[in-house]
Design a protein around this motif. Sequence first.
Motif, mmCIF file in Angstrom:
data_model
loop_
_atom_site.group_PDB
_atom_site.id
_atom_site.type_symbol
_atom_site.label_atom_id
_atom_site.label_comp_id
_atom_site.label_asym_id
_atom_site.label_seq_id
_atom_site.Cartn_x
_atom_site.Cartn_y
_atom_site.Cartn_z
ATOM 1 N N ASN A 80 57.015 -6.854 -20.843
ATOM 2 C CA ASN A 80 57.974 -5.806 -21.185
ATOM 3 C C ASN A 80 58.945 -5.628 -20.027
ATOM 4 N N ILE A 81 60.236 -5.778 -20.334
ATOM 5 C CA ILE A 81 61.271 -5.772 -19.304
ATOM 6 C C ILE A 81 62.341 -4.753 -19.674
ATOM 7 N N LEU A 82 62.745 -3.947 -18.693
ATOM 8 C CA LEU A 82 63.804 -2.965 -18.891
ATOM 9 C C LEU A 82 64.959 -3.275 -17.951
ATOM 10 N N HIS A 138 70.183 -7.072 -21.466
ATOM 11 C CA HIS A 138 69.217 -6.851 -22.546
ATOM 12 C C HIS A 138 69.437 -7.893 -23.642
ATOM 13 N N TYR A 189 56.956 -0.527 -19.095
ATOM 14 C CA TYR A 189 57.548 -1.800 -18.668
ATOM 15 C C TYR A 189 56.818 -2.410 -17.477
ATOM 16 N N ASP A 190 56.777 -3.744 -17.482
ATOM 17 C CA ASP A 190 56.196 -4.492 -16.366
ATOM 18 C C ASP A 190 57.222 -4.697 -15.261
ATOM 19 N N ILE A 226 61.361 -3.552 -14.105
ATOM 20 C CA ILE A 226 62.558 -2.742 -14.313
ATOM 21 C C ILE A 226 63.627 -3.319 -13.396
ATOM 22 N N LYS A 275 57.630 -2.000 -9.545
ATOM 23 C CA LYS A 275 58.168 -2.564 -10.784
ATOM 24 C C LYS A 275 59.690 -2.702 -10.737
#
Length: 144
Positions: free
Chosen positions: A2-4, A18, A79-80, A82, A105
């Motif tokens: 999970n990426i932000l 994104h 998220y993993d 950021i 992160k």
Amino acid sequence: MNILMVCLGNICRSSLAHGILSHLAKEEGLDWTIESAGTGDWHIGQAPDRRSIAVAKKYNVDISHQRARHFNASLFNAYDHILVMDHQNYKDVVSQATSKEERDKVMLFLVDDIVPDPYFDENLFEPVYKLIENRCQQLIKEWK
């Protein structure tokens, strides 16, 4: 994974990152969740900037469905990674972290540089797209 992606308003840089990383990850068959947010709250619920949508469309990446949202501390849990676009975004996000794990992160999207904000310069959208695309390709190789 999970990426932000995070920038100031979530309508230019982070929305492009994104969209581009989502597109590339899908092409590679990676089951990643990629989303974006902004440290400012001015554009909540709005689509990306029309110029971001246009430059992404030129490269067959559709970001028109995205809607801006505001970064808040609860997102650390979801998220993993950021990835922030500049030093001010980094400070704003890290200031909301409540632990070393949360701070760890957060990293600059470009390890040694910032992604310039194209909002006030029409001519920056294409170079910013290319810069983000190149970094997204590197991230796919690093994290795959």
